[in-house]
Design a protein around this motif. Sequence first.
Motif, PDB file in Angstrom:
ATOM      1  N   ARG A   1       0.840  -1.198   0.000  1.00 47.01           N
ATOM      2  CA  ARG A   1       0.000   0.000   0.000  1.00 47.01           C
ATOM      3  C   ARG A   1       0.880   1.255   0.000  1.00 47.01           C
ATOM      4  N   VAL A   2       0.461   2.237  -0.754  1.00 47.66           N
ATOM      5  CA  VAL A   2       1.242   3.464  -0.883  1.00 47.66           C
ATOM      6  C   VAL A   2       0.855   4.459   0.216  1.00 47.66           C
ATOM      7  N   ALA A   3       1.860   5.061   0.839  1.00 49.54           N
ATOM      8  CA  ALA A   3       1.591   6.065   1.884  1.00 49.54           C
ATOM      9  C   ALA A   3       1.197   7.390   1.232  1.00 49.54           C
ATOM     10  N   THR A   4       0.180   8.023   1.788  1.00 51.23           N
ATOM     11  CA  THR A   4      -0.298   9.289   1.216  1.00 51.23           C
ATOM     12  C   THR A   4      -0.290  10.388   2.275  1.00 51.23           C
ATOM     13  N   ASN A   5      -0.373  11.615   1.826  1.00 53.40           N
ATOM     14  CA  ASN A   5      -0.449  12.750   2.762  1.00 53.40           C
ATOM     15  C   ASN A   5      -1.922  13.079   3.059  1.00 53.40           C
ATOM     16  N   ALA A   6      -2.141  14.138   3.803  1.00 59.85           N
ATOM     17  CA  ALA A   6      -3.507  14.490   4.229  1.00 59.85           C
ATOM     18  C   ALA A   6      -4.419  14.758   3.024  1.00 59.85           C
TER      19      ALA A   6
ATOM     20  N   GLY B   1      -4.355  13.030   0.374  1.00 57.66           N
ATOM     21  CA  GLY B   1      -4.537  11.774  -0.346  1.00 57.66           C
ATOM     22  C   GLY B   1      -3.560  11.591  -1.487  1.00 57.66           C
ATOM     23  N   GLU B   2      -2.531  12.448  -1.580  1.00 53.39           N
ATOM     24  CA  GLU B   2      -1.531  12.310  -2.640  1.00 53.39           C
ATOM     25  C   GLU B   2      -0.412  11.379  -2.174  1.00 53.39           C
ATOM     26  N   LYS B   3       0.144  10.632  -3.121  1.00 50.74           N
ATOM     27  CA  LYS B   3       1.266   9.751  -2.818  1.00 50.74           C
ATOM     28  C   LYS B   3       2.426  10.597  -2.287  1.00 50.74           C
ATOM     29  N   LEU B   4       3.069  10.147  -1.214  1.00 54.01           N
ATOM     30  CA  LEU B   4       4.231  10.875  -0.702  1.00 54.01           C
ATOM     31  C   LEU B   4       5.357  10.770  -1.720  1.00 54.01           C
ATOM     32  N   SER B   5       5.898  11.907  -2.109  1.00 48.26           N
ATOM     33  CA  SER B   5       6.993  11.907  -3.074  1.00 48.26           C
ATOM     34  C   SER B   5       7.659  13.269  -3.025  1.00 48.26           C
ATOM     35  N   LYS B   6       8.732  13.376  -3.771  1.00 49.77           N
ATOM     36  CA  LYS B   6       9.413  14.645  -3.859  1.00 49.77           C
ATOM     37  C   LYS B   6       8.463  15.701  -4.450  1.00 49.77           C
ATOM     38  N   GLN B   7       7.678  15.271  -5.449  1.00 52.27           N
ATOM     39  CA  GLN B   7       6.751  16.180  -6.133  1.00 52.27           C
ATOM     40  C   GLN B   7       5.692  16.726  -5.175  1.00 52.27           C
ATOM     41  N   THR B   8       5.277  15.899  -4.198  1.00 46.29           N
ATOM     42  CA  THR B   8       4.254  16.369  -3.264  1.00 46.29           C
ATOM     43  C   THR B   8       4.896  16.891  -1.969  1.00 46.29           C
ATOM     44  N   ASN B   9       6.219  17.178  -2.053  1.00 50.73           N
ATOM     45  CA  ASN B   9       6.965  17.775  -0.929  1.00 50.73           C
ATOM     46  C   ASN B   9       6.922  16.951   0.354  1.00 50.73           C
ATOM     47  N   ALA B  10       7.035  15.646   0.216  1.00 43.20           N
ATOM     48  CA  ALA B  10       7.076  14.788   1.404  1.00 43.20           C
ATOM     49  C   ALA B  10       8.317  15.146   2.212  1.00 43.20           C
ATOM     50  N   PRO B  11       8.171  15.341   3.529  1.00 43.70           N
ATOM     51  CA  PRO B  11       9.348  15.711   4.328  1.00 43.70           C
ATOM     52  C   PRO B  11      10.360  14.565   4.430  1.00 43.70           C
ATOM     53  N   ALA B  12      11.637  14.921   4.526  1.00 43.77           N
ATOM     54  CA  ALA B  12      12.697  13.916   4.692  1.00 43.77           C
ATOM     55  C   ALA B  12      12.557  13.268   6.064  1.00 43.77           C
ATOM     56  N   ILE B  13      12.872  11.967   6.156  1.00 42.66           N
ATOM     57  CA  ILE B  13      12.862  11.326   7.471  1.00 42.66           C
ATOM     58  C   ILE B  13      14.222  11.571   8.130  1.00 42.66           C
ATOM     59  N   GLU B  14      14.179  11.828   9.432  1.00 44.23           N
ATOM     60  CA  GLU B  14      15.404  12.193  10.158  1.00 44.23           C
ATOM     61  C   GLU B  14      15.805  11.077  11.118  1.00 44.23           C
ATOM     62  N   ALA B  15      17.132  10.866  11.214  1.00 40.22           N
ATOM     63  CA  ALA B  15      17.668   9.803  12.059  1.00 40.22           C
ATOM     64  C   ALA B  15      17.170   9.899  13.506  1.00 40.22           C
ATOM     65  N   VAL B  16      17.068  11.105  14.041  1.00 42.90           N
ATOM     66  CA  VAL B  16      16.646  11.242  15.446  1.00 42.90           C
ATOM     67  C   VAL B  16      15.218  10.739  15.670  1.00 42.90           C
ATOM     68  N   GLU B  17      14.466  10.671  14.608  1.00 41.47           N
ATOM     69  CA  GLU B  17      13.064  10.231  14.696  1.00 41.47           C
ATOM     70  C   GLU B  17      12.908   8.756  14.373  1.00 41.47           C
ATOM     71  N   ALA B  18      14.034   8.035  14.195  1.00 43.06           N
ATOM     72  CA  ALA B  18      13.960   6.661  13.679  1.00 43.06           C
ATOM     73  C   ALA B  18      13.009   5.756  14.478  1.00 43.06           C
ATOM     74  N   PRO B  19      13.132   5.689  15.829  1.00 41.67           N
ATOM     75  CA  PRO B  19      12.239   4.762  16.544  1.00 41.67           C
ATOM     76  C   PRO B  19      10.758   5.076  16.322  1.00 41.67           C
ATOM     77  N   ARG B  20      10.402   6.344  16.402  1.00 41.06           N
ATOM     78  CA  ARG B  20       8.996   6.720  16.238  1.00 41.06           C
ATOM     79  C   ARG B  20       8.509   6.394  14.816  1.00 41.06           C
ATOM     80  N   LEU B  21       9.329   6.743  13.815  1.00 42.17           N
ATOM     81  CA  LEU B  21       8.909   6.524  12.427  1.00 42.17           C
ATOM     82  C   LEU B  21       8.853   5.042  12.074  1.00 42.17           C
ATOM     83  N   LEU B  22       9.753   4.253  12.648  1.00 45.97           N
ATOM     84  CA  LEU B  22       9.704   2.806  12.399  1.00 45.97           C
ATOM     85  C   LEU B  22       8.417   2.211  12.978  1.00 45.97           C
ATOM     86  N   ARG B  23       8.052   2.650  14.179  1.00 48.15           N
ATOM     87  CA  ARG B  23       6.806   2.179  14.787  1.00 48.15           C
ATOM     88  C   ARG B  23       5.609   2.560  13.925  1.00 48.15           C
ATOM     89  N   GLU B  24       5.652   3.784  13.426  1.00 50.18           N
ATOM     90  CA  GLU B  24       4.561   4.264  12.587  1.00 50.18           C
ATOM     91  C   GLU B  24       4.482   3.446  11.288  1.00 50.18           C
TER      92      GLU B  24
END
Length: 258
Positions: free
Chosen positions: A194-199, A201-224
Amino acid sequence: MYRGRFAPSPTGPLHFGSLVAALESYLHARAHRGLWIVRMEDLDLPRCVAGADEDILRTLEAFGFRWDGPVLYQSARTSAYRDALEQLKARDLAYPCSCSRRETGGGDYPGTCRSGLRDPSRPVAWRVRAEEHGDFVVYRSDGFFAYQLAVVVDDAAQGITHVVRGADLLDSTPRQNWLQRQLGYPVPQYRHVRVATNAEGEKLSKQTNAPAIEAVEAPRLLREALGFLGQPKPSEDCSTAPRILEFAVANYFLPSIG
Ligand code: GLU
């Protein structure tokens, strides 16, 4: 022997959508005691960003991912792609095409140049005679090999047995399977997530300005990302990225179909 891969395009930093794709391919591979290979799809040079490859690799490491063997760069694989194109040409499975993107419209190519170039003065692309999949491009008129051809050549060269990737690539799969059959390559097993989308409903991508994931957020983002994939929730004592991945591999849940 299971051989899986994650194949990011270094057009920018990883975002949550790429994390989901990386995670599912990683877990599927490791839960099968397989190898997990990273391939840098820097084929479309005009779209690549200098340093994005290193940034992606460092981010993967910070999220606890470990890959097997060297990272293959598509920009170094031109001669292999050329050989494959020559094979297709030699069997009259490919033909040159001078139509511009504007002329071909959005849908399947109507086959205008099948029996001869419409405008011989223009630079040509090469298309395959794939009929029911649309005569898709394997070599672009700007001098770059197309994604469909490169992926098939590399998946075969790297002995990939399982392709796990986003559902946005679902319509590429029959085309790639067609090329694999024509080139005499084995056909891997495919699994689309399944493709992740933003609020919006657009596919997360560079074109839709998806934010970069940051190392400090790794545990939270992995859980998500695990939640997004419908995987079991890691216990509270899994506080670091490597511990969360370890838990996720050990508890990987593969839903049966049907
Ligand atoms: N490089 C492609 C992308 O980033 C993925 C290719 C694939 O998994 O087949 O969208």
